[in-house]
Design an enzyme around this catalytic site. Sequence first.
Site, PDB file in Angstrom:
ATOM      1  N   LYS A   1     -20.009  59.061  86.106  1.00 29.06           N
ATOM      2  CA  LYS A   1     -19.356  60.372  86.064  1.00 29.06           C
ATOM      3  C   LYS A   1     -20.074  61.450  86.744  1.00 29.06           C
ATOM      4  O   LYS A   1     -19.058  62.156  87.268  1.00 29.06           O
ATOM      5  CB  LYS A   1     -19.575  60.672  84.447  1.00 29.06           C
ATOM      6  CG  LYS A   1     -18.906  59.857  83.478  1.00 29.06           C
ATOM      7  CD  LYS A   1     -19.169  60.522  82.115  1.00 29.06           C
ATOM      8  CE  LYS A   1     -18.153  59.705  81.116  1.00 29.06           C
ATOM      9  NZ  LYS A   1     -18.230  58.262  81.000  1.00 29.06           N
TER      10      LYS A   1
ATOM     11  N   HIS B   1     -14.509  60.219  69.115  1.00 30.28           N
ATOM     12  CA  HIS B   1     -14.263  60.089  70.483  1.00 30.28           C
ATOM     13  C   HIS B   1     -13.175  58.877  70.873  1.00 30.28           C
ATOM     14  O   HIS B   1     -12.897  58.616  71.854  1.00 30.28           O
ATOM     15  CB  HIS B   1     -15.639  59.672  71.514  1.00 30.28           C
ATOM     16  CG  HIS B   1     -16.609  61.099  71.255  1.00 30.28           C
ATOM     17  ND1 HIS B   1     -16.268  62.295  71.639  1.00 30.28           N
ATOM     18  CD2 HIS B   1     -17.596  60.936  70.615  1.00 30.28           C
ATOM     19  CE1 HIS B   1     -17.078  62.967  71.437  1.00 30.28           C
ATOM     20  NE2 HIS B   1     -18.148  62.387  70.892  1.00 30.28           N
TER      21      HIS B   1
ATOM     22  N   ARG C   1      -7.624  51.741  85.165  1.00 29.27           N
ATOM     23  CA  ARG C   1      -6.858  50.685  84.465  1.00 29.27           C
ATOM     24  C   ARG C   1      -5.671  51.060  84.069  1.00 29.27           C
ATOM     25  O   ARG C   1      -5.424  52.312  83.806  1.00 29.27           O
ATOM     26  CB  ARG C   1      -7.806  49.906  83.404  1.00 29.27           C
ATOM     27  CG  ARG C   1      -8.269  50.919  82.365  1.00 29.27           C
ATOM     28  CD  ARG C   1      -8.942  49.994  81.344  1.00 29.27           C
ATOM     29  NE  ARG C   1      -9.897  51.201  80.706  1.00 29.27           N
ATOM     30  CZ  ARG C   1      -9.395  51.868  79.625  1.00 29.27           C
ATOM     31  NH1 ARG C   1      -8.233  51.810  79.438  1.00 29.27           N
ATOM     32  NH2 ARG C   1     -10.397  52.670  78.996  1.00 29.27           N
TER      33      ARG C   1
ATOM     34  N   GLU D   1     -22.841  68.995  80.452  1.00 28.46           N
ATOM     35  CA  GLU D   1     -21.498  69.746  80.406  1.00 28.46           C
ATOM     36  C   GLU D   1     -21.475  70.899  79.501  1.00 28.46           C
ATOM     37  O   GLU D   1     -21.939  70.878  78.483  1.00 28.46           O
ATOM     38  CB  GLU D   1     -20.363  69.056  80.312  1.00 28.46           C
ATOM     39  CG  GLU D   1     -20.154  68.089  81.403  1.00 28.46           C
ATOM     40  CD  GLU D   1     -18.821  67.283  81.246  1.00 28.46           C
ATOM     41  OE1 GLU D   1     -18.254  67.303  80.317  1.00 28.46           O
ATOM     42  OE2 GLU D   1     -18.491  66.554  82.164  1.00 28.46           O
TER      43      GLU D   1
END
Length: 627
Positions: free
Chosen positions: A116, A235, A297, A200
């Site tokens: 990330k 999530h 993907r 973040e």
Amino acid sequence: MITSLLIANRGEIACRIIRTARKLGVRTVAVYSDADAKALHVREADEAVHIGPSSAAESYLVGEKIIAAAKDSAAEAIHPGYGFLSENADFAQAVIDAGLIWIGPKPESIRAMGLKDAAKTLMNEAGVPTTPGYLGDNQDADFLAEQAEKIGYPVLIKAVAGGGGKGMRKVDAAGDFADALASCRREATASFGNDIVLLEKWITNPRHIEVQVFGDSHGNVVHLFERDCSLQRRHQKVIEEAPAPGMDEETREAVCGAAIRAAKAVDYEGAGTIEFIADGSEGLRADRIWFMEMNTRLQVEHPVTEEITGQDLVEWQLRVASGEELPCKQDELSIDGHSIEVRLYAENPATGFLPSTGSLRVFTLDPHSSFCRVDHGVVEGDEITPFYDPMIAKVISHSDDRDDAAEHIVGDLLNLAVWPVKTNAAFLITLLRDEVFLSGRVETGYIGEHLDELIGQEPPNEAVLNSALEALLPAAGQDVWASQSGFRLNGIPKANFRLEEESGRIFEFEFELGYDPYLTHVDGDWAVHPFMGHSFAFRLPRAGDGVGAGATSDGTILSPMPGKIIAVSVSAGDTVTKGDKLVTLEAMKMEHSLVAPFDGTVTELNAEEGGQVSEGTLLVQIEAADG
């Protein structure tokens, strides 16, 4: 075009790929573990190869076995599906090195988007907006705490190698940061072998917006518009839809344009998804949508994109991997209507969404429903094992109107009968009819904040409901004059009843009896009927006895099926009244109460709590009061 294809996956996605391959005349090879020897994807493929024990770590995740199976079966290419090895750059490279065609992006593209922090740096350089935060080499705990203060709480700690919500913690205050960081690192190390994190800014009203992109080897890249996947639990996505509610053309152009830039930055080929987080506090706005990550993907939710564009994304994958150009140019793609997808899982929301395993003795969701598309990897009679994701099917609707699309799925789920495995169907129905969802205002934390009310009430007491159904439902061939169903000429017999539990809860039902297409018989004597997303099993009364399950006309109470005695409510010599509970049997994860067929005395008792009994075992003998 590729002529033969090995699918390095299982279940629903393997069956999905097989359907398109068959349409294109491509030979398919399935792989399977011990647990999947009789699985649907094995039965549907042209050929199948065994690759090891039931554990995914010893079968589906062993790249060497997958490649060996492809070579042994003379497959030309490998499609990884999603999950398992689909985003493993080393496996992709090994497939290519083995002289096989990899159905997916180049290994270097996977690597570029795999971490990330590196991906965010690359996106910043490409002019793709990213969430404010810190990503860097300095991983000292005190330094990270200082960065969190600069960003401003709440902040989100994310493992750079994370996924599926693992290695992720929201921190609301400075005093909680150290413990959250340590916990995040432990989980990231255990899950990914990498404890590096980034920080973040926490978005207060987050919406999960993602864009489907596609590239080919000729330098072409297009987007197929956006999806909204904001309804999540821990999530994990629960409901996905396309297009995103409230997305105007200006914002769509901005976010889809950013997705194209992101794909081009890594020279992308094949199917991919650029995921964004949006601050939805003032609706969707172009200046409040930021890049999160890229999934290199095919996504679980790709059918909603197929439904609104009329394209087959698996076909696109096969054509691109065969060296062809993309089937469409950007100006040839448009949005038609609205599509919603729900994930039907073998799990029980009432027990914290614990997986429910076992045989699907009843599964009535029609893959050819007039309302919805059903992508499934199991059929009635198949097994839900504890080894893999417990998804039963994806139910996908398409309509001109978003509310209609939601209600189409509700209609199919209300008629769904699954037994004895539990499902999340009732939970999905509640979500689809929730006024906040229908308004298009949900954000990613909505389910977690409203979980108790969304799970709703427990279904009606099974034992009481079973007793009512036994009295209401006529046996096959029963004399209409003896039936309690309300016989009428030229009409389906119906029965209405009101069920009131001791707790005060009231349920009202109407049944179409005798001709009900959703009344599914099991082993001749047992039937399953759907109610409000739940499924109930009950014993059909036998012609001529009319005394209920497990009882004969002379007061002999027999075990109706093999099971375990979990409660004995009487003793030998007790006086009982018709309908009194005698014994409770647990069988196939359900409780079945055996009751007195008439007033009388218990003259014999052969039931002991905790004991296992076979079908037909004498449990209780009742002598009639007037006998």
